[in-house]
Design an enzyme around this catalytic site. Structure first.
Site, PDB file in Angstrom:
ATOM      1  N   ASP A 157       0.838  -1.192   0.000  1.00  0.00           N
ATOM      2  CA  ASP A 157       0.000   0.000   0.000  1.00  0.00           C
ATOM      3  C   ASP A 157       0.885   1.259   0.000  1.00  0.00           C
ATOM      4  OD1 ASP A 157      -3.035   0.807   0.554  1.00  0.00           O
ATOM      5  OD2 ASP A 157      -1.828   1.990   1.956  1.00  0.00           O
TER       6      ASP A 157
ATOM      7  N   HIS B 133     -11.214   7.906   0.493  1.00  0.00           N
ATOM      8  CA  HIS B 133     -10.336   8.464   1.516  1.00  0.00           C
ATOM      9  C   HIS B 133      -9.113   9.115   0.900  1.00  0.00           C
ATOM     10  CE1 HIS B 133      -8.022   4.915   0.583  1.00  0.00           C
ATOM     11  NE2 HIS B 133      -7.018   5.416   1.275  1.00  0.00           N
TER      12      HIS B 133
ATOM     13  N   HIS C 181      -7.050  -7.024   0.255  1.00  0.00           N
ATOM     14  CA  HIS C 181      -6.027  -5.979   0.247  1.00  0.00           C
ATOM     15  C   HIS C 181      -4.926  -6.243   1.265  1.00  0.00           C
ATOM     16  CE1 HIS C 181      -4.216  -2.019  -0.036  1.00  0.00           C
ATOM     17  NE2 HIS C 181      -4.435  -1.817   1.251  1.00  0.00           N
TER      18      HIS C 181
END
Length: 304
Positions: A105, A150, A271
């Site tokens: 990420d 977000h 994820h």
């Protein structure tokens, strides 16, 4: 070796203080977590890798227990180049001149920036469930934007997002984890640790500063593309099968525009790959890093 058996250390560098866990022996591998986690995210993977490598699992600068100095945040922003520089300084403090990086990420964005900026130091890179930020921006669709709202919200120029998150970080972190498929996968005590760190005003400050710097990160990516700069070391890309990353196109094809030697594929998980398929991920990463180290060793021998 358990993750609890890793040493808990800190390195004071010009940008602040970086806290990390270290364990194992062998070629060095720097592990960088994603959002909204800390180095604890590697608790299931790091011990498996420590059987063959020296593992440094760091809290990203300003996240978790790491801190950033006032001067490290420039006009309310901290870009990936600056975060990468801080982590390179940490590895230098440890006497580690060359290392591999595995990033997830946001940590993967720092990782590929380090591979571009420090080609003589980074000899292998693995990026988990991510593509370069420039490609994401250029390929963004309404559906993808809705799923990653977000990102666009936190990138606003004001401090309103982090201020509002600070009013109820527990709700925010748990909602993000649920949206991204982490509920029931990440243990409650780990979630609580992520929430505890997100309650810190200094972490909220870093979060806002890092996301606001995405425009700078885009500029750095764009400049590299124009200059034809590419990642020269082997790159492994792994992502969640059927997840968000696949909405932007073939991840391997995208990464091949940025790196010369790309391999990888989708994993049957969500994820939070480190949480969902730690054994498969650790095996994949270990094989990749060993091959990269072997190739570099053979190249060094031939060049003598």
């Amino acid at each position: 070796m358990t993750f609890d058996a890793f040493s808990h250390e800190r390195s004071v560098i010009p940008a602040g203080t970086v806290v990390f866990r270290r364990g194992g022996q062998g070629p060095a591998v720097l592990l960088l977590h994603g959002y909204p986690e800390t180095s604890l995210a590697w608790r299931k993977v790091a011990p498996k890798l420590a059987a063959e490598f020296t593992i440094v699992a760091a809290d990203l600068p300003g996240y978790g227990e790491s801190t950033l100095s006032e001067r490290a945040i420039d006009h309310g922003r901290i870009n990936k180049r600056a975060m990468g520089r801080a982590l390179a300084d940490v590895m230098s403090e440890l006497g580690i001149s060359q290392f591999a990086i595995v990033g997830h990420d946001r940590g993967a964005r720092v990782a590929y920036r380090m591979a571009l900026d420090y080609p003589d130091r980074v000899h292998a890179i693995a990026v988990l469930d991510v593509i370069p930020i420039l490609d994401m921006a250029e390929r963004l669709t309404y559906e993808a934007a809705r799923q990653m709202g977000h990102w666009l919200w936190l990138a606003q120029s004001s401090t309103v997002p982090e201020t509002l998150i600070g009013r109820d970080p527990d709700l925010y972190v748990r909602d993000i984890i649920e949206q991204w498929g982490g509920s029931g996968v990440i243990e409650p005590e780990a979630v609580e640790e992520y929430v505890r760190c997100m309650r810190k005003p200094e972490v909220l400050r870093t979060m806002g500063a890092e996301y606001r710097a995405d425009l700078l990160d885009l500029e750095h990516d764009r400049a590299d593309r124009i200059a034809g700069r590419r990642i020269t070391c082997p790159l492994l890309a792994a992502w969640a099968q059927g997840g968000l990353v696949e909405q932007f196109g073939d991840p391997l094809a995208i990464w091949r525009q940025w790196a010369h030697h790309v391999s990888g594929g989708a994993l049957a998980g969500g994820h939070f790959l480190m949480e969902e398929c730690p054994q498969e991920l650790a095996t994949l990463v270990a094989s990749f890093v060993k091959d990269a180290v072997r190739q570099e060793s053979n190249t060094s021998v031939r060049s003598r």
